[in-house]
Design a protein around this motif. Structure first.
Motif, PDB file in Angstrom:
ATOM      1  N   UNK A   1       0.855  -1.190   0.000  1.00 37.50           N
ATOM      2  CA  UNK A   1       0.000   0.000   0.000  1.00 37.50           C
ATOM      3  C   UNK A   1       0.888   1.235   0.000  1.00 37.50           C
ATOM      4  N   UNK A   2       0.624   2.179  -0.884  1.00 38.38           N
ATOM      5  CA  UNK A   2       1.381   3.420  -0.863  1.00 38.38           C
ATOM      6  C   UNK A   2       0.473   4.610  -1.152  1.00 38.38           C
ATOM      7  N   UNK A   3       0.795   5.712  -0.504  1.00 47.26           N
ATOM      8  CA  UNK A   3       0.065   6.963  -0.688  1.00 47.26           C
ATOM      9  C   UNK A   3       1.031   8.100  -0.951  1.00 47.26           C
ATOM     10  N   UNK A   4       0.578   9.074  -1.714  1.00 47.86           N
ATOM     11  CA  UNK A   4       1.453  10.176  -2.096  1.00 47.86           C
ATOM     12  C   UNK A   4       0.631  11.463  -2.170  1.00 47.86           C
ATOM     13  N   UNK A   5       1.145  12.538  -1.556  1.00 49.29           N
ATOM     14  CA  UNK A   5       0.532  13.860  -1.649  1.00 49.29           C
ATOM     15  C   UNK A   5       1.597  14.830  -2.166  1.00 49.29           C
TER      16      UNK A   5
ATOM     17  N   UNK B   1      -1.761  17.054  -5.991  1.00 50.27           N
ATOM     18  CA  UNK B   1      -2.040  15.679  -6.408  1.00 50.27           C
ATOM     19  C   UNK B   1      -2.088  14.773  -5.188  1.00 50.27           C
ATOM     20  N   UNK B   2      -3.136  13.958  -5.100  1.00 46.75           N
ATOM     21  CA  UNK B   2      -3.256  12.940  -4.053  1.00 46.75           C
ATOM     22  C   UNK B   2      -3.410  11.591  -4.740  1.00 46.75           C
ATOM     23  N   UNK B   3      -2.547  10.654  -4.354  1.00 54.22           N
ATOM     24  CA  UNK B   3      -2.536   9.344  -5.004  1.00 54.22           C
ATOM     25  C   UNK B   3      -2.544   8.238  -3.954  1.00 54.22           C
ATOM     26  N   UNK B   4      -3.406   7.229  -4.176  1.00 48.86           N
ATOM     27  CA  UNK B   4      -3.458   6.060  -3.291  1.00 48.86           C
ATOM     28  C   UNK B   4      -3.428   4.812  -4.157  1.00 48.86           C
ATOM     29  N   UNK B   5      -2.586   3.860  -3.779  1.00 54.13           N
ATOM     30  CA  UNK B   5      -2.400   2.671  -4.597  1.00 54.13           C
ATOM     31  C   UNK B   5      -2.303   1.439  -3.706  1.00 54.13           C
ATOM     32  N   UNK B   6      -2.949   0.356  -4.112  1.00 51.54           N
ATOM     33  CA  UNK B   6      -2.860  -0.908  -3.389  1.00 51.54           C
ATOM     34  C   UNK B   6      -2.584  -2.027  -4.388  1.00 51.54           C
ATOM     35  N   UNK B   7      -1.677  -2.907  -4.012  1.00 52.56           N
ATOM     36  CA  UNK B   7      -1.294  -4.007  -4.911  1.00 52.56           C
ATOM     37  C   UNK B   7      -1.199  -5.305  -4.120  1.00 52.56           C
ATOM     38  N   UNK B   8      -1.528  -6.409  -4.786  1.00 52.91           N
ATOM     39  CA  UNK B   8      -1.378  -7.742  -4.205  1.00 52.91           C
ATOM     40  C   UNK B   8      -0.335  -8.504  -5.014  1.00 52.91           C
TER      41      UNK B   8
ATOM     42  N   UNK C   1      -1.270  -7.664  -8.812  1.00 52.46           N
ATOM     43  CA  UNK C   1      -2.556  -7.108  -9.213  1.00 52.46           C
ATOM     44  C   UNK C   1      -2.659  -5.740  -8.543  1.00 52.46           C
ATOM     45  N   UNK C   2      -2.957  -4.701  -9.329  1.00 50.99           N
ATOM     46  CA  UNK C   2      -2.808  -3.341  -8.852  1.00 50.99           C
ATOM     47  C   UNK C   2      -4.090  -2.533  -9.068  1.00 50.99           C
ATOM     48  N   UNK C   3      -4.423  -1.674  -8.082  1.00 52.32           N
ATOM     49  CA  UNK C   3      -5.564  -0.763  -8.187  1.00 52.32           C
ATOM     50  C   UNK C   3      -5.182   0.554  -7.529  1.00 52.32           C
ATOM     51  N   UNK C   4      -5.453   1.664  -8.226  1.00 51.43           N
ATOM     52  CA  UNK C   4      -5.075   2.966  -7.683  1.00 51.43           C
ATOM     53  C   UNK C   4      -6.036   4.063  -8.079  1.00 51.43           C
ATOM     54  N   UNK C   5      -6.004   5.155  -7.324  1.00 53.65           N
ATOM     55  CA  UNK C   5      -6.827   6.329  -7.627  1.00 53.65           C
ATOM     56  C   UNK C   5      -5.969   7.573  -7.440  1.00 53.65           C
ATOM     57  N   UNK C   6      -6.144   8.558  -8.333  1.00 50.85           N
ATOM     58  CA  UNK C   6      -5.407   9.811  -8.283  1.00 50.85           C
ATOM     59  C   UNK C   6      -6.379  10.975  -8.395  1.00 50.85           C
TER      60      UNK C   6
END
Length: 345
Positions: free
Chosen positions: A255-259, A304-311, A321-326
């Motif tokens: 899990x990673x987040x970026x602002x 910019x706000x970014x959240x990403x989760x990967x398995x 397998x990756x899913x993210x929102x920006x």
């Protein structure tokens, strides 16, 4: 395409020829040379001995247009306009905790026109500093020098920073009069591993700041860019940026987040003057010689706000397998724009 061929004749030397890109520094961004741009052909020679690593980098860049703002065309070449870079990077482990690195580069355009100098072999010198060479041949080319620092701190963390000098006059800096040719930038950052006792939790904060007209040149074909993209920071110049990054790994989940908070001074519509953000602008068309301030022009903010989760499906091949929102918010005098992106793969 990207790829390379490496040859190591002994433990001290490595020679590498390829098509790719490079990143110099310890941060999320680099003000010296980043992997922001498209791939390019290069030759890299790396020498390692004692506590020293010395890198020679020779590259070929191109601009994907024929006619530029100052009217210089590409009549003397086939294909897109070519330019070349010769760079030296000297990295020294001064102590067990401190690394100090020096960077210098020169960009010049190869001219095929009759009577021109063509490819300047002076810049192929692998040892001599480029600034004396530039002065000795009365060069009109684009020079940059820089400094990279990294210091190990307690709690499995380190601080880092960069300083880039394009052009400056010490007398004008002391007078604090906003002289246009004082072109420089800096970076300051901090990164912590296993933060606050949580295993695999990484936190990072970084600040970047670059004066107007840095990386640009009076001949835009010799600017610090490739394929219409800046070679250092994607925002070009005349900007500041603050980043907050968190990364956490739990079992097979990442899990990673970026602002990102950034602002810069863009050109003003209808005004022919260059305000120092776009490295492809000709800085001869600047609004003034003195009183040049940060964010001059059309003040623009981009958050910019970014959240990403990967398995992680397979650790050996790093198959995920990756899913993210920006979320992106843009605002200046011309208007506002809110954008939402969803990515998966």
């Amino acid at each position: 395409s990207s790829g390379y061929v490496s040859y190591r004749p002994n433990k001290m030397f490595v020679v590498q020829f390829g098509h790719g890109k490079h990143f110099i520094g310890d941060g999320y961004r680099s003000l010296l040379l980043s992997d922001n741009t498209f791939n390019y052909p290069y030759l890299r020679v790396q020498t390692t001995f004692w506590k020293v690593q010395y890198t020679n980098l020779y590259t070929e860049f191109q601009d994907i247009n024929y006619f530029l703002d100052n009217g210089i065309d590409n009549y003397d070449q086939m294909g897109y306009a070519k330019k070349y870079m010769s760079a030296h990077y000297l990295s020294i482990n001064a102590t067990k905790k401190l690394n100090i690195s020096l960077f210098e580069s020169v960009i010049w355009r190869m001219n095929h026109a009759p009577g021109s100098t063509g490819f300047d072999v002076n810049y192929l010198n692998p040892i001599a500093m480029l600034r004396p060479i530039e002065f000795s041949i009365k060069s009109p080319n684009n020079m940059l020098v820089g400094l990279n620092l990294k210091y190990k701190l307690p709690f499995k963390s380190y601080g880092y920073g960069q300083l880039i000098l394009d052009e400056f006059t010490l007398e004008q800096i002391k007078s604090n009069n906003g002289y246009w040719a004082n072109k420089f930038g800096c970076q300051l950052g901090y990164k912590m591993f296993n933060s606050f006792g949580f295993k695999n939790l990484t936190m990072q904060t970084e600040y970047n700041w670059v004066r107007p007209y840095t990386y640009s040149h009076n001949n835009p074909q010799q600017n610090y860019a490739h394929y219409n993209q800046p070679l250092a920071h994607p925002l070009g110049a005349n900007f500041s940026e603050l980043l907050l990054i968190v990364n956490y790994k739990w079992k097979n989940f990442v899990i990673d987040g970026k602002i990102i908070f950034s602002k810069y001074g863009d050109n003003i519509k209808g005004d022919p003057a260059a305000y120092g953000n776009n490295v492809y602008d000709n800085y001869v068309d600047r609004p003034a010689d003195f009183g040049i301030e940060m964010y001059q022009g059309n003040l623009t903010t981009v958050n910019i706000k970014n959240f990403n989760i990967a398995y992680i499906v397979n650790l050996k091949t790093n198959l995920k397998i990756n899913l993210g929102v920006t979320l992106r918010d843009f605002k200046n005098d011309d208007g506002e724009q809110q954008s939402q992106f969803i990515n998966f793969g």
